[in-house]
Design an enzyme around this catalytic site. Structure first.
Site, PDB file in Angstrom:
ATOM      1  N   CYS A  14     -26.697  33.588 -69.528  1.00  0.00           N
ATOM      2  CA  CYS A  14     -25.602  32.605 -69.627  1.00  0.00           C
ATOM      3  C   CYS A  14     -24.926  32.420 -70.799  1.00  0.00           C
ATOM      4  CB  CYS A  14     -26.446  31.237 -69.456  1.00  0.00           C
ATOM      5  SG  CYS A  14     -28.058  31.477 -70.119  1.00  0.00           S
TER       6      CYS A  14
ATOM      7  N   ARG B 250     -37.352  41.390 -71.053  1.00  0.00           N
ATOM      8  CA  ARG B 250     -38.179  40.623 -72.096  1.00  0.00           C
ATOM      9  C   ARG B 250     -39.517  41.358 -72.247  1.00  0.00           C
ATOM     10  NH1 ARG B 250     -37.174  34.837 -68.828  1.00  0.00           N
ATOM     11  NH2 ARG B 250     -34.769  34.753 -69.065  1.00  0.00           N
TER      12      ARG B 250
ATOM     13  N   GLN C 168     -31.249  39.686 -62.250  1.00  0.00           N
ATOM     14  CA  GLN C 168     -31.090  38.173 -61.971  1.00  0.00           C
ATOM     15  C   GLN C 168     -29.648  38.285 -61.173  1.00  0.00           C
ATOM     16  OE1 GLN C 168     -30.979  36.314 -65.658  1.00  0.00           O
ATOM     17  NE2 GLN C 168     -33.055  35.297 -65.264  1.00  0.00           N
TER      18      GLN C 168
ATOM     19  N   ASP D 179     -27.428  36.339 -60.786  1.00  0.00           N
ATOM     20  CA  ASP D 179     -26.998  35.053 -61.785  1.00  0.00           C
ATOM     21  C   ASP D 179     -25.540  34.570 -61.515  1.00  0.00           C
ATOM     22  OD1 ASP D 179     -28.163  33.477 -63.767  1.00  0.00           O
ATOM     23  OD2 ASP D 179     -28.055  34.858 -65.431  1.00  0.00           O
TER      24      ASP D 179
ATOM     25  N   HIS E 267     -22.804  31.208 -63.020  1.00  0.00           N
ATOM     26  CA  HIS E 267     -22.594  30.036 -63.905  1.00  0.00           C
ATOM     27  C   HIS E 267     -21.291  29.213 -63.483  1.00  0.00           C
ATOM     28  CE1 HIS E 267     -25.608  32.592 -66.406  1.00  0.00           C
ATOM     29  NE2 HIS E 267     -25.978  31.370 -66.420  1.00  0.00           N
TER      30      HIS E 267
ATOM     31  N   LYS F  49     -33.538  20.304 -63.795  1.00  0.00           N
ATOM     32  CA  LYS F  49     -32.978  21.245 -62.838  1.00  0.00           C
ATOM     33  C   LYS F  49     -33.485  21.129 -61.319  1.00  0.00           C
ATOM     34  CE  LYS F  49     -36.941  24.363 -64.372  1.00  0.00           C
ATOM     35  NZ  LYS F  49     -37.405  25.709 -64.423  1.00  0.00           N
TER      36      LYS F  49
ATOM     37  N   HIS G  46     -26.116  26.234 -64.056  1.00  0.00           N
ATOM     38  CA  HIS G  46     -26.798  27.552 -63.937  1.00  0.00           C
ATOM     39  C   HIS G  46     -27.296  27.718 -62.427  1.00  0.00           C
ATOM     40  CE1 HIS G  46     -27.454  28.120 -68.404  1.00  0.00           C
ATOM     41  NE2 HIS G  46     -26.976  26.764 -68.238  1.00  0.00           N
TER      42      HIS G  46
END
Length: 621
Positions: A306, A335, A353, A355, A357, A440, A486
């Protein structure tokens, strides 16, 4: 906080939590009778049962679990009560010292000095410590069951006769208070349900889950592998596994691109400054892989995407006429997970991901969230996974854990409530489950074994636009702050694949199967026709990005029966047997992996059947 314990405690039904925690006390009481020298740590109820950490004079074996279980039944039949006893903290410390329970003494000292919140965070056992408090406590409660006395806030069932069906499951090691510098205790796991039928169903699910274990099936079906040279938690995907990944990615793209999502691409490393500005650094720096280069600047490998996407938005001034700006990407993040937490594809160090946005005006939030909601519904429908919805809110008692003001949080949470009201769905609200930057909507999917998995999410974020000073020129000519959403559909591709493999037990529907049909020539003289069949079926094209049918020929010098068994073991949807009759008539003898024999079918009819299954993402009977 001991996050592994917290994860185990999610989504426990209140009545089961009561029974399970009471059963944990019953187990400890039985252990104390069998080994009077036992010293006890903590014993909370968790998602699938309960456990108790303890120091014992012997290393327990599975046979010992049978002894403990037998003693538990004996105590249960005595209909022992759960008697609550309150004590001053100093009196309690003296009592536990006299009983030679050093771990309880340690907890009591911590309660006295720092309060119950500190104990709950360090041990993960909030049941043991009473009402949440950041101040030292003066009184504590114990529960007495037979001769066993335990530090506990309660409540419990009235007596052991109200405990239903239970079973002790396993023995593991656990460091006291989750710290590897401390002594390792023995952790006894058990499960408990209100009825014998519920327990038997749970045990069946566990047994079935073993058969469906994605780690085993992933190897058998040649989908992914791990290498000691590459490192733990870093999966390598084979051509077949990569194909499934690509199909899932293309499915998401087919749902979101008509709604205006545009693809972007970002690098895998970044200066630390990006995450310091975003606020992620303070929250996650221990989970970040750090790298250094010739420049002397400090870099890290990206743990999320993000902040990078904010910089694409910020690359030039935007007009309100351009909004919403919808940026999407399927990309890997990294990670630094603890080695003991890694598990197949479900917990890894590198994960991908899907992902996206959205940067929009406040009046566009509702519509954009509804668009994302429709993508999520469309994606999960073919998998037959029932979705449940949770609105994850912040914890008003601990605002220091979050970015932003109370006013921002209350407004953001209400906007998401409006989305759910418009969808007309039922939802639950859970305080403390929000992301640190905003509330969320979390979607939980139920698999074929009725296990629940938190996967998709819609997250509202007022904070990153503020921290990165993102702006657009509004209709009145003034610079205005956009709102950021997100969204993730699969969550992590790796974790979703682990769930999908177990959901289907490796028996993927035709549209997802790496090999959709295996052509099985009975003899070498049938090879030419087998190749013609392969070419004919592979020539069947689909609208992009679904491509063509995936068909192979089994060239092995084996019997027809063995070739069929091999195809069934590989869980290939269609087996096309070819002999003299089929070669002469221009047909194929079709068998399904289920063993269903469809008989002789023309290539045109077979191609149309398979094409329908691919386009509808559902197998025909």
């Amino acid at each position: 906080m001991n996050t592994s314990i917290e994860a185990e405690k999610q989504n426990i039904q209140p009545d089961l939590a009561l029974v399970r925690h009471s059963t944990a006390h019953l187990m400890a009481a039985a252990v104390q009778l069998l080994w009077p020298e036992a010293k006890f740590g903590v014993g909370p109820a968790i998602k699938h049962g309960f456990y108790y950490d303890m120091e014992l004079p012997v290393a327990l074996t599975p046979k010992d679990l049978e002894r403990i279980e037998s003693k538990m039944r004996e105590l249960k039949n005595k209909k022992l009560g759960y008697e609550r006893i309150e004590m001053d903290i100093d009196e309690a410390i003296a009592d536990m010292t006299r009983r030679n329970q050093p771990y309880k003494v340690e907890l009591l000292q911590l309660l006295k000095e720092k309060g119950s919140t500190a104990v709950a965070e360090e041990t993960g056992d909030s049941e043991a410590v009473g009402v949440s408090s950041d101040q030292g406590v003066e009184k504590v409660s114990f529960y007495k069951t037979g001769e066993f006395v335990d530090l506990c806030r309660g409540p419990h069932v009235e007596s052991t006769k109200q405990i239903g069906a239970f079973k002790l499951m396993s023995i593991a090691g656990a460091y006291w208070r989750g710290d590897e510098k401390n002594k390792q205790l023995q952790r006894l796991y058990g499960t408990a349900f209100n009825t014998k039928e519920e327990l038997e169903h749970h045990l069946w699910v566990l047994e079935e889950a073993k058969k469906r274990d994605h780690r085993r099936l992933g190897q058998e079906l040649d989908l992914f592998t791990f290498s000691d040279l590459v490192g733990a938690g870093l999966p390598l995907f084979t051509p077949k596994g990569t194909l499934i990944r690509d199909l899932l990615e293309e499915f998401v793209q087919s749902l979101q691109e008509p709604l205006g999502y545009q693809r972007v691409h970002i690098p895998h490393i970044t200066k630390n400054d990006l995450y310091k500005t975003s606020g992620h650094w303070d929250k996650f720096q221990e989970d970040i892989f750090h790298v250094s280069g010739k420049s002397g600047e400090d870099f890290c490998i990206k743990p999320m995407n993000c902040p990078h996407h904010t910089q694409i938005y910020a690359s030039r001034m935007r007009s309100y006429r351009e909004l919403p700006v919808r940026l999407s990407e399927v990309t890997t993040v990294y990670r630094d997970e603890l080695p003991g937490t890694l598990h197949g594809l479900s917990r890894v160090r590198s994960f991908t991901q899907d992902d996206a946005h959205v940067f929009c005006m406040s009046e566009q939030v509702r519509e954009e969230a509804l668009r994302i909601y429709s993508i999520i519904e469309g994606f999960y429908r073919p998998f037959g996974m029932e979705l449940s919805v949770q609105l994850s809110l912040w914890d008003e008692q601990h605002p220091e854990k979050y970015l932003g003001t109370p006013e921002i949080w209350h407004d953001a949470q209400e906007q998401l409530r409006q989305v759910l009201r418009e969808k007309g769905v039922e939802w639950t609200e859970v305080a403390g489950e929000a992301a640190f930057y905003g509330p969320k909507i979390d979607f939980t999917a139920k698999d074929a074994l009725e296990r629940s998995w938190q996967l998709a999410t819609i997250q509202l974020d007022f904070n990153l636009p503020e921290r990165f000073n993102l702006e657009y020129i509004a209709a009145d000519g003034h610079a205005t702050r956009p709102i950021m959403l997100h969204r993730a559909i699969l969550g992590s591709v790796e974790r979703f694949m682990s769930i999908l493999i177990e959901h289907y037990a490796g028996v993927f529907p035709t549209w997802l199967a790496p090999v959709q049909a295996m052509i099985i020539p009975i003899a070498d003289r049938h090879l030419d026709y087998a190749q013609q069949v392969q070419q004919t079926l592979q020539a069947v094209k689909f609208p992009s990005p679904l491509s063509s049918l995936r068909v192979e020929v089994d060239y092995a010098r084996e019997s027809m029966q063995k070739k069929i068994r091999t195809a069934q073991m590989q869980k290939i949807p269609y087996m096309l047997v070819i002999g003299d009759k089929e070669a002469e008539s221009g047909t194929v003898a079709v068998r399904r992996r289920s063993g269903n024999d469809l008989g002789a079918i023309s290539l045109e009819a077979l191609a149309e059947r398979m094409k329908t299954e691919v386009l509808t993402r559902s197998d025909l009977a």
